[in-house]
Design a protein around this motif. Sequence first.
Motif, PDB file in Angstrom:
ATOM      1  N   VAL A  30       0.846  -1.209   0.000  1.00  0.00           N
ATOM      2  CA  VAL A  30       0.000   0.000   0.000  1.00  0.00           C
ATOM      3  C   VAL A  30       0.875   1.250   0.000  1.00  0.00           C
ATOM      4  O   VAL A  30       0.630   2.223  -0.722  1.00  0.00           O
ATOM      5  N   GLN A  31       1.924   1.174   0.869  1.00  0.00           N
ATOM      6  CA  GLN A  31       2.834   2.307   0.941  1.00  0.00           C
ATOM      7  C   GLN A  31       3.513   2.551  -0.414  1.00  0.00           C
ATOM      8  O   GLN A  31       3.660   3.693  -0.849  1.00  0.00           O
ATOM      9  N   ARG A  32       3.927   1.476  -1.073  1.00  0.00           N
ATOM     10  CA  ARG A  32       4.590   1.628  -2.373  1.00  0.00           C
ATOM     11  C   ARG A  32       3.625   2.158  -3.424  1.00  0.00           C
ATOM     12  O   ARG A  32       3.993   3.006  -4.252  1.00  0.00           O
ATOM     13  N   ASN A  33       2.381   1.661  -3.425  1.00  0.00           N
ATOM     14  CA  ASN A  33       1.401   2.155  -4.400  1.00  0.00           C
ATOM     15  C   ASN A  33       1.176   3.659  -4.241  1.00  0.00           C
ATOM     16  O   ASN A  33       1.120   4.406  -5.224  1.00  0.00           O
ATOM     17  N   ASN A  34       1.047   4.097  -2.997  1.00  0.00           N
ATOM     18  CA  ASN A  34       0.870   5.530  -2.748  1.00  0.00           C
ATOM     19  C   ASN A  34       2.098   6.326  -3.206  1.00  0.00           C
ATOM     20  O   ASN A  34       1.971   7.433  -3.751  1.00  0.00           O
ATOM     21  N   LEU A  35       3.263   5.756  -2.978  1.00  0.00           N
ATOM     22  CA  LEU A  35       4.489   6.445  -3.363  1.00  0.00           C
ATOM     23  C   LEU A  35       4.627   6.523  -4.886  1.00  0.00           C
ATOM     24  O   LEU A  35       5.084   7.539  -5.422  1.00  0.00           O
ATOM     25  N   VAL A  36       4.210   5.472  -5.584  1.00  0.00           N
ATOM     26  CA  VAL A  36       4.266   5.492  -7.045  1.00  0.00           C
ATOM     27  C   VAL A  36       3.302   6.549  -7.609  1.00  0.00           C
ATOM     28  O   VAL A  36       3.631   7.283  -8.552  1.00  0.00           O
ATOM     29  N   VAL A  37       2.101   6.623  -7.016  1.00  0.00           N
ATOM     30  CA  VAL A  37       1.150   7.653  -7.459  1.00  0.00           C
ATOM     31  C   VAL A  37       1.722   9.046  -7.224  1.00  0.00           C
ATOM     32  O   VAL A  37       1.616   9.945  -8.066  1.00  0.00           O
ATOM     33  N   GLU A  38       2.349   9.216  -6.072  1.00  0.00           N
ATOM     34  CA  GLU A  38       2.958  10.515  -5.766  1.00  0.00           C
ATOM     35  C   GLU A  38       4.100  10.809  -6.738  1.00  0.00           C
ATOM     36  O   GLU A  38       4.294  11.959  -7.163  1.00  0.00           O
ATOM     37  N   GLN A  39       4.821   9.773  -7.122  1.00  0.00           N
ATOM     38  CA  GLN A  39       5.893   9.951  -8.090  1.00  0.00           C
ATOM     39  C   GLN A  39       5.343  10.366  -9.457  1.00  0.00           C
ATOM     40  O   GLN A  39       5.906  11.235 -10.136  1.00  0.00           O
ATOM     41  N   GLN A  40       4.241   9.762  -9.866  1.00  0.00           N
ATOM     42  CA  GLN A  40       3.623  10.124 -11.138  1.00  0.00           C
ATOM     43  C   GLN A  40       3.121  11.574 -11.113  1.00  0.00           C
ATOM     44  O   GLN A  40       3.284  12.328 -12.097  1.00  0.00           O
ATOM     45  N   LYS A  41       2.539  11.964  -9.990  1.00  0.00           N
ATOM     46  CA  LYS A  41       2.095  13.350  -9.858  1.00  0.00           C
ATOM     47  C   LYS A  41       3.286  14.311  -9.920  1.00  0.00           C
ATOM     48  O   LYS A  41       3.210  15.376 -10.551  1.00  0.00           O
ATOM     49  N   ALA A  42       4.378  13.927  -9.266  1.00  0.00           N
ATOM     50  CA  ALA A  42       5.569  14.771  -9.302  1.00  0.00           C
ATOM     51  C   ALA A  42       6.140  14.857 -10.715  1.00  0.00           C
ATOM     52  O   ALA A  42       6.659  15.902 -11.128  1.00  0.00           O
ATOM     53  N   GLN A  43       6.052  13.748 -11.468  1.00  0.00           N
ATOM     54  CA  GLN A  43       6.522  13.765 -12.852  1.00  0.00           C
ATOM     55  C   GLN A  43       5.719  14.758 -13.684  1.00  0.00           C
ATOM     56  O   GLN A  43       6.273  15.545 -14.463  1.00  0.00           O
ATOM     57  N   ARG A  44       4.399  14.732 -13.530  1.00  0.00           N
ATOM     58  CA  ARG A  44       3.556  15.669 -14.282  1.00  0.00           C
ATOM     59  C   ARG A  44       3.825  17.108 -13.839  1.00  0.00           C
ATOM     60  O   ARG A  44       3.806  18.039 -14.657  1.00  0.00           O
ATOM     61  N   LEU A  45       4.047  17.294 -12.536  1.00  0.00           N
ATOM     62  CA  LEU A  45       4.339  18.638 -12.043  1.00  0.00           C
ATOM     63  C   LEU A  45       5.661  19.150 -12.610  1.00  0.00           C
ATOM     64  O   LEU A  45       5.785  20.337 -12.950  1.00  0.00           O
ATOM     65  N   THR A  46       6.632  18.260 -12.719  1.00  0.00           N
ATOM     66  CA  THR A  46       7.913  18.656 -13.316  1.00  0.00           C
ATOM     67  C   THR A  46       7.731  19.060 -14.769  1.00  0.00           C
ATOM     68  O   THR A  46       8.298  20.063 -15.238  1.00  0.00           O
ATOM     69  N   GLU A  47       6.931  18.286 -15.517  1.00  0.00           N
ATOM     70  CA  GLU A  47       6.667  18.626 -16.920  1.00  0.00           C
ATOM     71  C   GLU A  47       5.937  19.964 -17.028  1.00  0.00           C
ATOM     72  O   GLU A  47       6.226  20.768 -17.925  1.00  0.00           O
ATOM     73  N   LEU A  48       4.994  20.190 -16.114  1.00  0.00           N
ATOM     74  CA  LEU A  48       4.269  21.454 -16.129  1.00  0.00           C
ATOM     75  C   LEU A  48       5.195  22.628 -15.787  1.00  0.00           C
ATOM     76  O   LEU A  48       5.108  23.699 -16.403  1.00  0.00           O
ATOM     77  N   SER A  49       6.089  22.431 -14.834  1.00  0.00           N
ATOM     78  CA  SER A  49       7.038  23.482 -14.476  1.00  0.00           C
ATOM     79  C   SER A  49       7.965  23.793 -15.648  1.00  0.00           C
ATOM     80  O   SER A  49       8.274  24.963 -15.921  1.00  0.00           O
ATOM     81  N   LEU A  50       8.386  22.764 -16.357  1.00  0.00           N
ATOM     82  CA  LEU A  50       9.241  22.978 -17.522  1.00  0.00           C
ATOM     83  C   LEU A  50       8.486  23.701 -18.636  1.00  0.00           C
ATOM     84  O   LEU A  50       9.047  24.559 -19.329  1.00  0.00           O
ATOM     85  N   ALA A  51       7.204  23.363 -18.803  1.00  0.00           N
ATOM     86  CA  ALA A  51       6.393  24.056 -19.813  1.00  0.00           C
ATOM     87  C   ALA A  51       6.239  25.541 -19.460  1.00  0.00           C
ATOM     88  O   ALA A  51       6.297  26.414 -20.341  1.00  0.00           O
ATOM     89  N   LEU A  52       6.067  25.817 -18.170  1.00  0.00           N
ATOM     90  CA  LEU A  52       5.976  27.218 -17.740  1.00  0.00           C
ATOM     91  C   LEU A  52       7.290  27.948 -17.992  1.00  0.00           C
ATOM     92  O   LEU A  52       7.294  29.112 -18.427  1.00  0.00           O
ATOM     93  N   LEU A  53       8.404  27.272 -17.739  1.00  0.00           N
ATOM     94  CA  LEU A  53       9.706  27.892 -17.999  1.00  0.00           C
ATOM     95  C   LEU A  53       9.875  28.208 -19.486  1.00  0.00           C
ATOM     96  O   LEU A  53      10.374  29.281 -19.852  1.00  0.00           O
ATOM     97  N   LYS A  54       9.476  27.286 -20.355  1.00  0.00           N
ATOM     98  CA  LYS A  54       9.561  27.539 -21.792  1.00  0.00           C
ATOM     99  C   LYS A  54       8.715  28.748 -22.181  1.00  0.00           C
ATOM    100  O   LYS A  54       9.136  29.583 -22.996  1.00  0.00           O
ATOM    101  N   PHE A  55       7.526  28.832 -21.590  1.00  0.00           N
ATOM    102  CA  PHE A  55       6.656  29.966 -21.900  1.00  0.00           C
ATOM    103  C   PHE A  55       7.294  31.283 -21.457  1.00  0.00           C
ATOM    104  O   PHE A  55       7.289  32.269 -22.202  1.00  0.00           O
ATOM    105  N   GLN A  56       7.869  31.306 -20.250  1.00  0.00           N
ATOM    106  CA  GLN A  56       8.480  32.531 -19.751  1.00  0.00           C
ATOM    107  C   GLN A  56       9.727  32.900 -20.548  1.00  0.00           C
ATOM    108  O   GLN A  56      10.066  34.086 -20.671  1.00  0.00           O
ATOM    109  N   MET A  57      10.392  31.908 -21.106  1.00  0.00           N
ATOM    110  CA  MET A  57      11.583  32.175 -21.913  1.00  0.00           C
ATOM    111  C   MET A  57      11.235  32.565 -23.342  1.00  0.00           C
ATOM    112  O   MET A  57      12.082  33.117 -24.061  1.00  0.00           O
ATOM    113  N   GLY A  58      10.017  32.276 -23.775  1.00  0.00           N
ATOM    114  CA  GLY A  58       9.654  32.539 -25.154  1.00  0.00           C
ATOM    115  C   GLY A  58      10.006  31.404 -26.088  1.00  0.00           C
ATOM    116  O   GLY A  58      10.144  31.611 -27.303  1.00  0.00           O
ATOM    117  N   LEU A  59      10.144  30.188 -25.552  1.00  0.00           N
ATOM    118  CA  LEU A  59      10.429  29.005 -26.364  1.00  0.00           C
ATOM    119  C   LEU A  59       9.136  28.295 -26.733  1.00  0.00           C
ATOM    120  O   LEU A  59       8.139  28.370 -26.001  1.00  0.00           O
TER     121      LEU A  59
END
Length: 556
Positions: free
Chosen positions: A245-274
């Motif tokens: 159960v602990q691992r399943n929750n951690l994997v879900v949290e990891q997937q959410k963090a992955q999407r958040l990282t992608e979203l943060s990178l997309a925001l950086l590209k937007f602010q840079m004009g890329l």
Amino acid sequence: MKNTLRFLFLLAALAFIGVQQLLAQTPALSQSAPAINSQYSLQQAIDYAIKNKASLQATRLGEQTAAAKVGEIRSAGLPQVNVAANLADNFKLQKSLVDFGALGGGSSATQLSSTDITNAQNGQTVNLKTVTVASDPVPPQAFAFGLQYAGNTSASVSQLLFDGAYLIGLKAAKVYTELAKKQTQQAEIDVVEQVSKAYYSTLVARARLGLLARNVQRLDTVLYQTSETFKAGFAEKIDVDRLRVQRNNLVVEQQKAQRLTELSLALLKFQMGLSQDQPVQLTDSLGSAVVDASSLRQRLGAANFNTGGGVAGQAGVPTGTAPASTTPDQSRQDQQAALSGGRTGQLAAAFNYNNRIEFSTLETQQALAGLDLANRRAGAYPRLLATAAYGFSGSAKSFGDLMAFRGPDSRAGNGFPNQNWFGFGNVGLSLQVPVFDGFRRKYQVQQARVAQQSIEKGFETLRQSIDLQDAQSRTTLINALDVLDNQKANLDLASDVARVSRIKFQEGVGSNLEVVTAETELRAAQTNYYAAIYDVLVAKVDRDKATGELYNQAKK
């Protein structure tokens, strides 16, 4: 003569065509596509955004507009040259009453027959003769002056010699250019702030994602060991289930963090004009971005809670060496001001409002308002211009005869002059003195004076706003540093608790529930720690912007 007239007509036609092309032309902004780089440090990301972000490029166009405005104002003081040409078909000539009977004076006069009058009205040549007439003069007769076809061409030039408003306008043009540059600098500061925060957000999200991946690996190891222990009969199934159960929750949290990282990178590209499909790799690490908390506290004049400070008999707030004139009371006031988030007396004295681009921009606007007021007053001054003109006018019975361009040396077959074009020219001075405009200038001066006073009132509001932003950013940064220290301590404790819990479980002296609880608390501590790091980085950016140092640091 003929060549001169044709040249003037040609010049007028070319001028007309040139104006039409100028109005129809749309200037295209041609710029070479910048070289695309996939690896960026924070400084490189800021430099790229300043050069290539579309919104910032649009702001820079304001500088080009200001430069064009300066050229427009200066052009009023240069010679103004105009070329004009006109052709007219007077299909019905205007007539005027002429008293032919009074031309002779006394009994000698010029007498016309009805046939002569009819011929003259139709534009035909009539030979006038002086004859003796009766005492009753001939009544005024309608007479048409001119011929059916007429034309003229001329070139004129004027030069402004004196205009008070023009001289003030030249000064205002330079200030206007300076204002456009400061507005661009304000936009660049905003871009530096946005790119910095987006870059830090991506760094934190990426570091947290890596940490979650290591947590999953560590939990997988514990889960494998527990499963093997269960198979050997030395552990219960509930222990394995809890870890899963602990691992399943951690994997879900990891997937959410992955999407958040992608979203943060997309925001950086937007602010840079890329573009979003452009790959980007960040070369800076989170460790290099984290500020030195102790040196930053010393710069802020804030207490270090590891050594105590400022209250209830604890050590004093660490500050710089106080001047000799600083009294103990002043030192205590500075300590209390530092703890409350305000600026100390020394810091307030050293703070320069001109470091903030908003204050400098308002000063430029105040200068423009003063020049506008002077310009309104200068409207009462006279204007002096030098003028000159030269041209030709002609007329004929037919269009072909008009375009023959016969000069003073032209003769008809019978030897009579048949000139149809005549030259004219003039030079002079034009003095324009405003006398009364219905009090229009008076009210314009009043409006300009009120606008200037409004800007002066805005200085105090802006100073108070800057003081508030300075205190808020300082307090926020100090609080963020305190939270970071606390979360770092909590993370160390949670890591140690989790490590001990795993050891106890593996040695058979601890329960699986302790391991799950410790891992949960460790993840919470890790999340809080990275959130605290991001808060410190953002608070540092806000602090640098409040003190006017953000732009200078980005330019280094």
